[in-house]
Design an enzyme around this catalytic site. Structure first.
Site, PDB file in Angstrom:
ATOM      1  N   LYS A 126       0.808  -1.181   0.026  1.00 50.62           N
ATOM      2  CA  LYS A 126       0.127  -0.001  -0.177  1.00 50.62           C
ATOM      3  C   LYS A 126       0.644   1.242   0.003  1.00 50.62           C
ATOM      4  O   LYS A 126       0.382   2.348  -0.448  1.00 50.62           O
ATOM      5  CB  LYS A 126      -1.021  -0.244   1.199  1.00 50.62           C
ATOM      6  CG  LYS A 126      -2.066  -1.178   0.969  1.00 50.62           C
ATOM      7  CD  LYS A 126      -3.173  -1.132   1.692  1.00 50.62           C
ATOM      8  CE  LYS A 126      -4.204  -2.121   1.265  1.00 50.62           C
ATOM      9  NZ  LYS A 126      -4.086  -3.460   1.721  1.00 50.62           N
TER      10      LYS A 126
HETATM   11  C1  LIG Z   1      -4.477  -4.558   0.905  1.00 54.08           C
HETATM   12  C2  LIG Z   1      -3.662  -5.901   0.943  1.00 54.08           C
HETATM   13  C3  LIG Z   1      -4.028  -6.985  -0.084  1.00 54.08           C
HETATM   14  C4  LIG Z   1      -5.118  -6.815  -0.893  1.00 54.08           C
HETATM   15  O1  LIG Z   1      -5.077  -5.756  -2.110  1.00 54.08           O
HETATM   16  P1  LIG Z   1      -6.352  -5.301  -2.843  1.00 54.08           P
HETATM   17  O2  LIG Z   1      -6.138  -4.161  -3.630  1.00 54.08           O
HETATM   18  O3  LIG Z   1      -7.426  -4.887  -1.647  1.00 54.08           O
HETATM   19  O4  LIG Z   1      -6.892  -6.528  -3.553  1.00 54.08           O
HETATM   20  C5  LIG Z   1      -3.422  -7.826  -0.177  1.00 54.08           C
HETATM   21  N1  LIG Z   1      -2.155  -8.254   0.633  1.00 54.08           N
HETATM   22  C6  LIG Z   1      -1.781  -7.078   1.536  1.00 54.08           C
HETATM   23  C7  LIG Z   1      -0.519  -7.355   2.426  1.00 54.08           C
HETATM   24  C8  LIG Z   1      -2.408  -5.973   1.580  1.00 54.08           C
HETATM   25  O5  LIG Z   1      -1.960  -5.000   2.731  1.00 54.08           O
END
Ligand SMILES: *Cc1c(COP(=O)(O)O)cnc(C)c1O
Length: 482
Positions: A126
């Site tokens: 993120k």
């Molecule tokens: C947010 C997240 C996901 C999922 O990603 P999306 O964009 O919501 O599909 C997968 N793995 C981790 C570690 C995350 O923080």
């Protein structure tokens, strides 16, 4: 470039990138998308291959944000994507690449690799988008003489990524609710050790759902929301999605020698934000063979890509798993893909998502639309806790590489979709240290800890404990925005 809603509102109106940057849903409840995807020419693709990450990000983003002057955008991407910010790398010499590609080995006649996306300040992918969002928000607010108070709820990844992106930014405050004493010591320390005066950690005496309900209650008080300039940074934010398009290009260039080759990506998925960016990269012309959607036990998306049935889950059917950032009951970005799948027909999208609200889902098998999923390259799979543990152990033993639980979901499902001669790239969405309990279960040893995080549990923490009460949270916010 003009932006439209997946449900049709505002057709004929002008919405620029900056207009939708600070907002959430379109006013008809739909999601914003560009009126058409910009195409990448063969010449551009050839030229982009050699670019450093920040300049590649500039080239891609400028196609979506023509209302930001080039020189400003270039400065923003160069300030965001630096080796100092994305410094938590496996191999020191790779830091300049921002998202290094680590090849595990050859399986099924093709290289299987990890695209490292979690080397930023909070050790989850993120940060890739959120760090840019912080700089974009500060830039846009300053330009219009505005301020913004971000209110959010988190059980871990999103909240800390938002705080580390917005800390010290002019014109921005963050009020982040988290469940008191319910996060791991590491995650708590990551968030609560921030001492920046514009970051407010609010520990709610309740569980994560209580925090989310408070955010909803505050957001539904429209007068308060407008007066206090409350905004969010949730996963439907368009700028977050588009920032994620960049690393699909970067990963492609790292895994191939020429632009005649094709690759597949496997994406550990929850709200469909990450893999939606892969879909957009493909629509722009990136030579992608398959987009493999990997879910955990919360398999809303896997069910859809296998059957054509989209069925959101009740909270009693939503499991708390050892890959918690993928524990979703519905996938909030999925509507963007459905819009494209239905040939961009907003009336049908509106009807389908009404059905979601009224009947809990829809079925595209009968209408024949589901057959087109293949044309978009999508396939899927799911994994369980035991699969994660086995995969973490196997990748460690076979390749001497420690992976986190979400990435393990990805590797497990990727292995079911290997095609000889088509490199498979699994997106690494977090580092193992964030999910230590499962690492200890799988490997009987402690997870690797990047140097910058040694002893963070002992740093002084700054947070406020509040009762499970939306009114009290409103008071808290109002007192600090005067
Ligand atoms: C947010 C997240 C996901 C999922 O990603 P999306 O964009 O919501 O599909 C997968 N793995 C981790 C570690 C995350 O923080």
């Amino acid at each position: 470039m003009n932006y439209i809603s997946t449900r049709g509102a505002g057709i004929g109106e002008r919405h620029t990138f900056s207009d939708i940057l600070l907002g959430g849903l379109a006013k008809d409840g739909g999601l914003y998308l560009p009126n058409e995807y910009p195409k990448v020419s063969a010449d551009e693709l050839a030229r982009w291959r050699a670019l450093p990450y920040a300049d590649l990000a500039f080239e891609i983003l400028r196609k979506f944000s023509d209302d930001i002057p080039d020189e400003d955008l270039r400065e923003l991407t160069r300030r965001t994507y630096t080796a100092q910010v994305y410094c938590n790398v496996r191999d020191e010499e790779n830091a300049a690449q921002i998202t290094p590609l680590k090849t595990l080995g050859v399986e099924g006649g093709t290289p299987l690799s990890l695209l490292e996306l979690s080397n930023g300040p909070t050790l989850a992918f993120k940060d890739m988008a959120m760090q840019l969002l912080g700089n974009l928000f500060e830039y846009t607010l300053a330009k219009h003489g505005q301020t913004l108070n971000i209110l959010g709820a988190t059980s871990g990844d999103t909240g800390s990524a938002a705080e580390y992106a917005m800390r010290g930014k002019k014109g921005i405050r963050v009020f982040m609710l988290s469940p008191h004493k319910k996060m791991s010591a590491f995650q708590t320390a990551q968030m609560y050790s921030l001492q920046d005066p514009n970051i407010f950690n609010i520990a709610i005496e309740g569980v994560f759902d209580d925090c989310q309900d408070i955010v909803k209650a505050v957001s539904n008080d429209h007068a308060f929301k407008a007066q206090q300039k409350i905004g969010t940074v949730n996963s439907i934010n368009w700028a977050r999605v588009v920032a994620q398009v960049v690393y699909y290009f970067k990963g492609y260039f790292a895994a191939t020698k020429s632009n005649d080759e094709r690759v597949s990506f496997t994406v550990p998925s929850g709200n469909f934000g990450n893999v939606c960016a892969g879909h957009i990269a493909r629509m722009m012309g990136l030579p992608v063979e398959k987009l493999v959607v990997a879910t955990n036990e919360n398999d809303v998306l896997d069910e859809f890509f296998r059957t054509g049935i989209y069925r959101v889950r009740k909270s009693s059917e939503t499991y708390h798993t050892s890959s918690p950032s993928m524990d979703i009951s519905k996938a909030s970005n999925f509507e963007r893909f459905v819009f494209d799948l239905l040939g961009r027909d907003p009336k049908r999208v509106l009807q389908l998502f009404r059905d979601v609200e009224e009947k809990g889902g829809f079925d595209l098998q009968a209408s024949g639309d589901f057959a087109r999923v293949q044309e978009f390259g999508f396939v899927s799979g799911r994994s369980s806790h035991d699969d994660r543990v086995d995969t973490i152990r196997d990748v460690f033993e076979q390749y001497d590489t420690m992976i986190d639980t979400h990435t393990a979901d990805g590797v497990k499902v990727a292995r079911e979709h290997l095609q000889a001669g088509i490199p498979m790239i699994v997106l690494e969405t977090a580092q193992p240290i964030k999910f230590g309990e499962t690492i200890r279960e799988a490997l009987e040893r402690e997870p690797e800890r990047p140097a910058a995080f040694s002893g963070i549990e002992n740093l002084p923490q700054r947070f406020e404990v509040l009762g499970n009460d939306a009114e009290r949270v409103k008071e808290f916010v109002a007192e600090r925005t005067r």
